[in-house]
Design a protein around this motif. Structure first.
Motif, PDB file in Angstrom:
ATOM      1  N   CYS A  42      -1.892 -37.231 -16.347  1.00 24.24           N
ATOM      2  CA  CYS A  42      -2.261 -38.087 -17.485  1.00 24.24           C
ATOM      3  C   CYS A  42      -3.448 -38.968 -17.125  1.00 24.24           C
ATOM      4  CB  CYS A  42      -1.073 -38.951 -17.903  1.00 24.24           C
ATOM      5  SG  CYS A  42       0.263 -38.045 -18.707  1.00 24.24           S
ATOM      6  N   ALA A  56       3.006 -36.715 -23.110  1.00 26.10           N
ATOM      7  CA  ALA A  56       3.529 -36.170 -21.851  1.00 26.10           C
ATOM      8  C   ALA A  56       4.944 -35.658 -22.099  1.00 26.10           C
ATOM      9  CB  ALA A  56       3.527 -37.246 -20.771  1.00 26.10           C
ATOM     10  N   SER A  74       8.958 -41.739 -15.356  1.00 25.95           N
ATOM     11  CA  SER A  74       8.685 -42.740 -16.404  1.00 25.95           C
ATOM     12  C   SER A  74       7.919 -43.928 -15.842  1.00 25.95           C
ATOM     13  CB  SER A  74       9.995 -43.227 -17.041  1.00 25.95           C
ATOM     14  OG  SER A  74      10.603 -42.210 -17.770  1.00 25.95           O
ATOM     15  N   ILE A  77       4.358 -42.892 -15.376  1.00 28.60           N
ATOM     16  CA  ILE A  77       3.646 -42.819 -16.660  1.00 28.60           C
ATOM     17  C   ILE A  77       3.269 -44.219 -17.136  1.00 28.60           C
ATOM     18  CG2 ILE A  77       3.935 -42.235 -19.102  1.00 28.60           C
ATOM     19  CD1 ILE A  77       5.483 -39.720 -18.115  1.00 28.60           C
ATOM     20  N   GLU A  90       5.527 -40.687 -23.857  1.00 21.60           N
ATOM     21  CA  GLU A  90       6.460 -39.950 -23.004  1.00 21.60           C
ATOM     22  C   GLU A  90       7.522 -39.298 -23.882  1.00 21.60           C
ATOM     23  OE1 GLU A  90      10.164 -41.187 -20.350  1.00 21.60           O
ATOM     24  OE2 GLU A  90       8.289 -42.067 -19.638  1.00 21.60           O
ATOM     25  N   PHE A  92      10.618 -37.015 -23.224  1.00 19.66           N
ATOM     26  CA  PHE A  92      11.555 -36.325 -22.354  1.00 19.66           C
ATOM     27  C   PHE A  92      12.760 -35.884 -23.180  1.00 19.66           C
ATOM     28  CE2 PHE A  92      10.476 -38.444 -18.000  1.00 19.66           C
ATOM     29  CZ  PHE A  92       9.240 -37.843 -18.020  1.00 19.66           C
TER      30      PHE A  92
END
Length: 120
Positions: A42, A56, A74, A77, A90, A92
């Motif tokens: 990123c 992401a 995390s 990020i 993010e 997930f």
């Protein structure tokens, strides 16, 4: 990544159907070996490719170590966001969210598409 669901495919499909695709915005797509590698990629996308926003995507497994790794990813990020002053969405989808893997597919599709639209 080794995700059981093609989150990237859903996100790409959603973005390609947004108005202005190819004219107002382009998609820069990268695959990394694992979700712990997302933060570095990123940061590189911002610094080298001049990306203005990033989605992401990752799919942590069920094991406790996977949950620990997801937490660390995390954190990475969040650090990449602070270092680049760029929003990184993010996304997930944890395998542990559903016991039945077939029920996890619509969760992943919905989440990937929704965040891709939010990035647009």
């Amino acid at each position: 990544m080794f995700a059981r669901i093609d989150l990237g495919g859903y996100a790409l499909d959603e973005l390609k159907n947004c108005p202005g695709y190819g004219e107002r915005f382009e998609i820069v797509y990268r695959t990394v070996p694992g979700f712990k590698d997302l933060a570095v990629e990123c940061k590189r996308l911002v610094e080298i490719e001049n990306c203005k926003i990033i989605v992401a995507l990752g799919m942590p497994g069920r094991a406790e170590i996977d949950q620990v790794c997801a937490h660390e990813a995390s954190q990475g990020i969040m650090t990449a966001q602070l270092m680049t002053s760029t929003h990184i969405l993010e996304v997930f989808v944890h395998e542990a969210e559903e016991d039945d893997p077939t029920k996890l597919v619509p969760v992943g599709e919905d989440r990937a598409r929704k965040h891709a639209r939010n990035a647009y």
